[in-house]
Design a protein around this motif. Structure first.
Motif, mmCIF file in Angstrom:
data_model
loop_
_atom_site.group_PDB
_atom_site.id
_atom_site.type_symbol
_atom_site.label_atom_id
_atom_site.label_comp_id
_atom_site.label_asym_id
_atom_site.label_seq_id
_atom_site.Cartn_x
_atom_site.Cartn_y
_atom_site.Cartn_z
ATOM 1 N N ASP A 40 0.843 -1.196 0.000
ATOM 2 C CA ASP A 40 0.000 0.000 0.000
ATOM 3 C C ASP A 40 0.882 1.252 0.000
ATOM 4 O O ASP A 40 2.107 1.185 0.131
ATOM 5 C CB ASP A 40 -0.971 0.006 1.180
ATOM 6 C CG ASP A 40 -0.269 0.007 2.539
ATOM 7 O OD1 ASP A 40 0.868 0.525 2.622
ATOM 8 O OD2 ASP A 40 -0.847 -0.502 3.507
ATOM 9 N N ASN A 41 0.217 2.402 -0.142
ATOM 10 C CA ASN A 41 0.945 3.658 -0.288
ATOM 11 C C ASN A 41 1.849 3.969 0.899
ATOM 12 O O ASN A 41 2.951 4.505 0.740
ATOM 13 C CB ASN A 41 -0.030 4.820 -0.499
ATOM 14 C CG ASN A 41 -0.682 4.782 -1.866
ATOM 15 O OD1 ASN A 41 -0.244 4.041 -2.742
ATOM 16 N ND2 ASN A 41 -1.737 5.570 -2.053
ATOM 17 N N ARG A 42 1.406 3.635 2.114
ATOM 18 C CA ARG A 42 2.200 3.950 3.300
ATOM 19 C C ARG A 42 3.504 3.149 3.317
ATOM 20 O O ARG A 42 4.551 3.670 3.697
ATOM 21 C CB ARG A 42 1.391 3.684 4.568
ATOM 22 C CG ARG A 42 0.217 4.653 4.733
ATOM 23 C CD ARG A 42 -0.457 4.489 6.082
ATOM 24 N NE ARG A 42 -1.631 5.346 6.171
ATOM 25 C CZ ARG A 42 -1.597 6.621 6.511
ATOM 26 N NH1 ARG A 42 -0.441 7.186 6.783
ATOM 27 N NH2 ARG A 42 -2.703 7.335 6.572
ATOM 28 N N GLN A 45 5.802 4.675 0.755
ATOM 29 C CA GLN A 45 6.404 5.893 1.279
ATOM 30 C C GLN A 45 7.492 5.592 2.308
ATOM 31 O O GLN A 45 8.419 6.385 2.502
ATOM 32 C CB GLN A 45 5.335 6.800 1.890
ATOM 33 C CG GLN A 45 4.465 7.510 0.854
ATOM 34 C CD GLN A 45 3.483 8.469 1.487
ATOM 35 O OE1 GLN A 45 2.813 8.143 2.462
ATOM 36 N NE2 GLN A 45 3.386 9.665 0.929
ATOM 37 N N MET A 46 7.414 4.424 2.945
ATOM 38 C CA MET A 46 8.454 4.013 3.886
ATOM 39 C C MET A 46 9.801 3.849 3.192
ATOM 40 O O MET A 46 10.852 3.965 3.832
ATOM 41 C CB MET A 46 8.061 2.706 4.569
ATOM 42 C CG MET A 46 7.160 2.878 5.785
ATOM 43 S SD MET A 46 7.950 3.835 7.099
ATOM 44 C CE MET A 46 9.318 2.736 7.527
ATOM 45 N N SER A 231 7.823 13.938 -0.959
ATOM 46 C CA SER A 231 7.310 12.642 -0.522
ATOM 47 C C SER A 231 5.851 12.417 -0.883
ATOM 48 O O SER A 231 5.389 11.267 -0.909
ATOM 49 C CB SER A 231 7.486 12.498 0.993
ATOM 50 O OG SER A 231 6.721 13.458 1.691
ATOM 51 N N ASN A 232 5.113 13.483 -1.149
ATOM 52 C CA ASN A 232 3.687 13.348 -1.451
ATOM 53 C C ASN A 232 3.310 13.687 -2.887
ATOM 54 O O ASN A 232 2.220 13.360 -3.347
ATOM 55 C CB ASN A 232 2.870 14.244 -0.511
ATOM 56 C CG ASN A 232 2.922 13.788 0.920
ATOM 57 O OD1 ASN A 232 2.248 12.862 1.335
ATOM 58 N ND2 ASN A 232 3.757 14.455 1.720
ATOM 59 N N ALA A 357 7.043 12.504 8.106
ATOM 60 C CA ALA A 357 6.231 11.516 8.817
ATOM 61 C C ALA A 357 4.933 12.124 9.323
ATOM 62 O O ALA A 357 3.857 11.517 9.202
ATOM 63 C CB ALA A 357 7.037 10.933 9.983
ATOM 64 N N GLY A 360 2.640 12.773 6.487
ATOM 65 C CA GLY A 360 2.077 11.515 6.009
ATOM 66 C C GLY A 360 0.872 11.055 6.814
ATOM 67 O O GLY A 360 -0.025 10.403 6.280
ATOM 68 N N LEU A 361 0.842 11.401 8.111
ATOM 69 C CA LEU A 361 -0.295 11.018 8.949
ATOM 70 C C LEU A 361 -1.596 11.678 8.498
ATOM 71 O O LEU A 361 -2.687 11.126 8.683
ATOM 72 C CB LEU A 361 -0.013 11.386 10.413
ATOM 73 C CG LEU A 361 1.132 10.640 11.097
ATOM 74 C CD1 LEU A 361 1.356 11.198 12.502
ATOM 75 C CD2 LEU A 361 0.840 9.146 11.162
#
Length: 401
Positions: A40-42, A45-46, A231-232, A357, A360-361
């Motif tokens: 998944d996207n998260r 992104q890690m 990052s986004n 981070a 991202g939340l």
């Protein structure tokens, strides 16, 4: 025929860009990496955070090593590790394996970030250092322009794995340039004075230097404002606005053009107005632009051209903030330039990792949370400047009168 000044800037810029190249080049591939590795996207992104955290912390090691062993040996070690880890990324069969090799990539890539700044300080101070730093950033900024475009082309023919084979080649080119084109700038006498005790003493000195810390965190918040976008942006521009990977690469590159074009004015403006004044005015304009952006977007005007215009203007001002804060922070620490550059880089990228981070939340796939994260970083940098640098400058000017 290039001048020695420009040749050094070109080489240092290329060495500095190797690590970021591994980020910018694979940004267009983030959605396809998730699809191919069933993540998944998260988790995808890690792979960014897995790079940034060791990229930040490893600088604390490379800086003292550069003071003790000279500038070139730690560069050989770091770039060599980066090349090996890049091959691991290219052959990863799962998202967990990719994250692990990205971690090693970050450790290796940190050398190219911290040591070139120390070399700049070895060679120059003041306006000349700002001029060389801005030229270095000119080359460094080519990465966000060419890397996504190159990445899109590589991905189209070879898939996302081809990106990591390409950065492996870039690492070997960097090693060749390091071996053949760059002289050692740290003398044996200076190296003999550096050791574990002197490193601890240097870090203690730096952590007690309010000006150094203030300038470092101002620059770090500026970098954070860009890395939150980094990052986004692929998810927002490709998934939300519907751009193709190639269109995304072009849109991403525009901001880098603004950044590096304006950064080339640093030396000229610094010579005329002073580096502190340039930094203050640029940061004020940067924060005002980004704050206006989030207000306009939150009011419902969140179309891509609106956001892109604000980012283009804002990141142009950021192009003056980053080199001036770096030069000013290192100005009084020539004897421990490697260690000072290391601590600066670590603090800045830890700040950026935290900002990424937190952003991202709140990320929901739309542009507004990303824009809010960018604006908050810019405004925080401005507030820090007003509470510290600006107050002391005003006090000094009043005392002089």
């Amino acid at each position: 025929m290039t001048t020695p000044f420009f040749r050094i800037a070109l080489i240092l810029g290329l060495l500095s860009a190797i690590g970021p190249f591994a980020i910018d080049m694979y940004l267009p591939a983030l959605p396809s990496i998730g699809s191919d590795l069933h993540a998944d996207n998260r988790l995808v992104q890690m792979t960014l955070l897995a790079f940034f955290i060791p990229f930040a912390l490893s600088q604390l090691v490379y800086g003292p090593l550069a003071d003790m062993l000279g500038r070139k040996v730690p560069l050989y070690i770091g770039i060599g590790l980066f090349a090996v880890a890049s091959i691991g990324c290219a052959t990863a069969g799962s998202i967990e394996t990719l994250i692990a090799f990205r971690f090693l990539q970050g450790i290796g890539g940190a050398a190219g970030m911290v040591i070139p700044r120390a070399i700049v300080r070895d060679m120059h101070t003041g306006v000349q250092a700002a001029r060389l730093m801005s030229l270095l950033m000119l080359v460094f900024s080519i990465s966000p322009i060419l890397a996504p475009l190159t990445g899109s082309a590589v991905i189209a023919f070879y898939g996302w794995r081809g990106v990591f084979f390409a950065v492996t080649i870039a690492a070997f080119v960097g090693l060749i340039l390091l071996a053949t084109q760059l002289d050692e700038t740290r003398s044996r006498e200076e190296r003999s004075e550096s050791g574990f005790r002197s490193t601890v003493a240097a870090y203690r000195l730096l952590m007690g230097d309010r000006d150094f810390l203030t300038l470092t965190f101002i620059g770090g918040l500026g970098i954070s404002a860009f890395l939150v976008y980094l990052s986004n942006s692929s998810f927002v521009l490709i998934n939300h606005y519907g751009l193709t990977p190639t269109q995304y690469s072009l849109a991403f590159s525009i901001n880098a053009v603004s950044f590096f074009t304006v950064s080339q004015l640093t030396g000229r403006l610094g010579a005329r107005f002073g580096l502190v004044r340039v930094m203050r005015l640029a940061l004020t304009a940067f924060a005002a632009t980004m704050a206006t952006m989030i207000v306009v977007m939150a009011a419902g005007f969140s179309q891509l051209p609106v956001m892109a215009t604000f980012l283009f203007v804002g990141y142009g001002f950021l192009g003056l903030v980053i080199p001036t804060t770096a030069v000013l922070a290192l100005e009084d620490h020539g004897a421990i330039a490697g260690t000072a550059s290391a601590l600066m880089g670590t603090l800045q990228f830890v700040t950026a990792a935290i900002a990424m981070a937190v952003a991202g939340l709140f990320f929901d796939g739309t542009a507004v949370p990303m824009a809010a994260g960018i604006a908050l970083c810019a405004v925080a940098a401005f507030i820090l400047m007003q509470a510290t640098v600006a107050r002391r400058v005003v006090g000094a000017e009043a005392a002089a009168e």
